[in-house]
Design an enzyme around this catalytic site. Sequence first.
Site, mmCIF file in Angstrom:
data_model
loop_
_atom_site.group_PDB
_atom_site.id
_atom_site.type_symbol
_atom_site.label_atom_id
_atom_site.label_comp_id
_atom_site.label_asym_id
_atom_site.label_seq_id
_atom_site.Cartn_x
_atom_site.Cartn_y
_atom_site.Cartn_z
ATOM 1 C CG HIS A 72 -2.223 -1.085 0.943
ATOM 2 N ND1 HIS A 72 -3.026 -1.172 2.030
ATOM 3 C CD2 HIS A 72 -2.209 -2.225 0.788
ATOM 4 C CE1 HIS A 72 -3.506 -2.625 1.755
ATOM 5 N NE2 HIS A 72 -3.382 -3.109 0.331
ATOM 6 C CD GLU A 74 -2.704 4.049 2.883
ATOM 7 O OE1 GLU A 74 -1.599 3.735 2.134
ATOM 8 O OE2 GLU A 74 -3.540 4.151 3.793
ATOM 9 C CB CYS A 102 -6.601 -0.746 5.280
ATOM 10 S SG CYS A 102 -4.708 -1.099 5.069
ATOM 11 C CB CYS A 105 -1.937 1.786 6.489
ATOM 12 S SG CYS A 105 -1.868 0.462 4.708
#
Length: 179
Positions: A72, A74, A102, A105
């Site tokens: 992701h 992040e 999410c 993260c």
Amino acid sequence: MNWLDLDPEQGPLWADPSHPLHAYHMEMALEAAAEAGAADEVPVGCVIVSLDQGVVARAGNQREMLQDPTAHAEMLALTQAAAALGTWRLHRCLLYVTLEPCPMCAGAIVQARLPMIVYGATDPKAGACHSLYQITSDPRLNHRVQVVAGTLSDRCADVLSQFFRSKRRTDASIHRADR
């Protein structure tokens, strides 16, 4: 006054999602999101800003390219920032991301000791700051993160909507061609 001298824990200046500094850095995150979308990744972008050194990380989603479920924006930006600063403790950094983080993260953000995250669009299906979970403010954890929601939210949400609308059109035309 130099914005790098400001402390995110020092008052309402930082809590305003429309603050020009938040908008400026969210624009950078939107650029990273656009690059991810152009690579056929879900268009989420992230920028991490050190209060001492300025921008130290910039990433977009790369799950498809890397075939890595943890890639992701992040997560990639956290790794970049830690490498750039030579420490996993990002206690003088701000994280800007186009979509509410999410659970994975949000947990990594807490572990990195970031004092603040600023996000654009909410994520009612997987958001872990406000929408579905509140990992960043959970008092059972050893660190809490101040969250500023809604910076350039319409633009951030629109990037995602356009991407998925385009995907649905492409998928529909493929299915029609298969008949």
